[in-house]
Write an enzyme that holds these catalytic residues in place. Structure first.
Site, PDB file in Angstrom:
ATOM      1  N   TYR A  56      22.529   0.176   3.827  1.00 27.12           N
ATOM      2  CA  TYR A  56      22.578   0.206   5.395  1.00 27.12           C
ATOM      3  C   TYR A  56      24.198   0.500   5.907  1.00 27.12           C
ATOM      4  CZ  TYR A  56      20.262  -0.237   9.521  1.00 27.12           C
ATOM      5  OH  TYR A  56      19.448  -0.097  10.871  1.00 27.12           O
ATOM      6  N   LYS A 111      -5.710   8.544  -3.224  1.00 31.07           N
ATOM      7  CA  LYS A 111      -5.005   9.797  -3.332  1.00 31.07           C
ATOM      8  C   LYS A 111      -3.612   9.569  -3.626  1.00 31.07           C
ATOM      9  CE  LYS A 111      -6.327  14.170  -3.241  1.00 31.07           C
ATOM     10  NZ  LYS A 111      -7.353  14.963  -4.060  1.00 31.07           N
TER      11      LYS A 111
END
Length: 407
Positions: A56, A111
């Protein structure tokens, strides 16, 4: 993304959020789905302040600045090139129909984990609370910077055709409606092998497709592109032919490139002497119609859970029988296609998925069967570890040959 099944709530007898349990909460499907089937997982450690400063701020700012100066670096320094958005509006979910975005999420999660399990591709399920084609297109276009590809899923016809076409025109990443093209790729692969088993080529076959929706139209188009002798498509009103005055624009276009024999009338009439039946519509085909097909015919009855022709009936007359079910041989399952197709496209950073890439996927899938070809084995199992690598390599090569690869 993690493809593993997660179950954060171990107590299946009570709802810790105070809601009512479904009446069949002891159904193993509910137990498996509880808490969802996926989770986000970091690929880098954040163990101390040094890790934090790289993952970060301030380290991340250097990467952001580099991408702002050279946008193509996003593929190297983010997950973009390895992640697909699985997008639906919940209007055509499995055999359940228009059940809405929330109810579609278990399927979209499924999926996504299949993408990971069978293709090594990360995927994010996105269920949209809109059904207007303009709104869907605009929403996906705005989401696209985060993804390397878009898999459209369970969007009803005919809107699905327009949505896919418009997204392909506006985006420079692969857009693939799996209900159309995934089904077509696997069907073509199985049909190639069925023809090879019986000493014929695709050009020797006359096929009849029951269903003029997304899958039926795509299968017809792909069979024509692959060199089928002839193919006719039937909807609820009979064979789609140019003499009909009730055709939608999609069906009129379909009639222009199919049905060279000029057949009219019912599905049953079209099946007389036909070499191939492909069912993607549901309903039941009378046994007499199956019996009227040519000797050595192929019956691909792919409706779920009830095939248009039960295998016990089909085997009386057909040389090769396939269904969409996992409890019979020769399952026509999209999972054989879409993971490898996207893996290949992402591998070469393809700008789109071409006709050549889809045909290459079908050829590679058929080739996996090899010398083991038999009447009950014209298509490999989804768990055959050779499938995804073969499809991936073929699709990547075809993308380069078609000029859509960017690396």
């Amino acid at each position: 993304m993690a493809a593993e099944i997660v179950n954060p709530r171990s107590d299946s007898s009570t709802d810790q959020d105070g809601g009512a349990e479904p009446h069949n909460s002891f159904d193993p499907a509910f137990a498996l789905h509880r808490g969802g089937k996926m989770a986000v997982q970091a690929t880098v450690p954040v163990r101390d302040k040094d890790d934090l400063s790289l993952a970060y701020t301030p380290g991340v700012a250097r990467v952001c600045t580099a991408i702002a100066e050279q946008p193509e670096l996003v593929h190297d320094y983010t997950w973009k090139s390895s992640v697909v958005a699985v997008v639906t509006d919940g209007t055509a979910v499995l055999g359940l129909g228009d059940i809405g975005p929330e109810a579609s999420l278990p399927v979209m999660e499924g999926k996504a984990i299949l993408f990971k399990q069978f293709g090594g591709v990360d995927a994010v399920p996105i269920a949209l609370d809109c059904t207007d084609a303009d709104e869907i297109v605009e929403t996906v276009v705005r989401l696209a910077p985060s993804f390397g590809g878009v898999n459209l899923e369970d969007i009803s016809a005919p809107r699905c055709f327009e949505i896919e076409r418009r997204l392909q025109e506006r985006l420079d990443i692969p857009v693939f409606h799996d209900d159309q093209h995934g089904t077509a790729v696997v069907t073509l692969a199985a049909l190639r092998n069925a023809a090879r088993l019986t000493g014929r080529g695709l050009g020797d076959l006359r096929a009849v497709i029951s269903g003029a929706g997304a899958a039926g139209v795509a299968i017809a188009r792909m069979l024509v592109e692959a060199g089928i002798g002839d193919v006719a498509v039937a909807d609820r009103k009979g064979v789609v032919s140019l003499d009909r005055d009730d055709l939608t624009p999609v069906k009129r276009e379909l009639a222009e490139f199919t049905n060279k024999a000029g057949l009219t009338g019912s599905l049953e009439r079209a099946l007389e002497g036909a070499d191939v039946f492909i069912g993607v519509s549901g309903g039941t085909v009378p046994e007499g119609a199956v019996a009227s097909m040519a000797e050595g015919a192929f019956v691909f009855a792919m409706a779920n859970p009830n095939p248009e022709v039960h295998p016990d009936v089909a085997h009386k007359y057909a040389a090769v029988v396939a269904t969409g079910r996992s409890d019979f041989p020769n399952q026509i399952n999209n999972v054989l296609a879409f993971p490898g197709i996207f893996a290949g496209a992402l591998q070469v950073r393809a700008s789109r998925i071409t006709k050549g890439m889809k045909l290459a996927a079908a050829e590679a899938l058929a080739a996996v069967v090899g010398d083991d070809l038999a009447a009950d084995y014209v298509i490999p199992s989804p768990f055959d570890e050779r499938v995804a690598p073969a499809v991936t390599a073929a699709v990547a090569a075809a993308a380069r040959a078609d000029g859509v690869a960017r690396r």
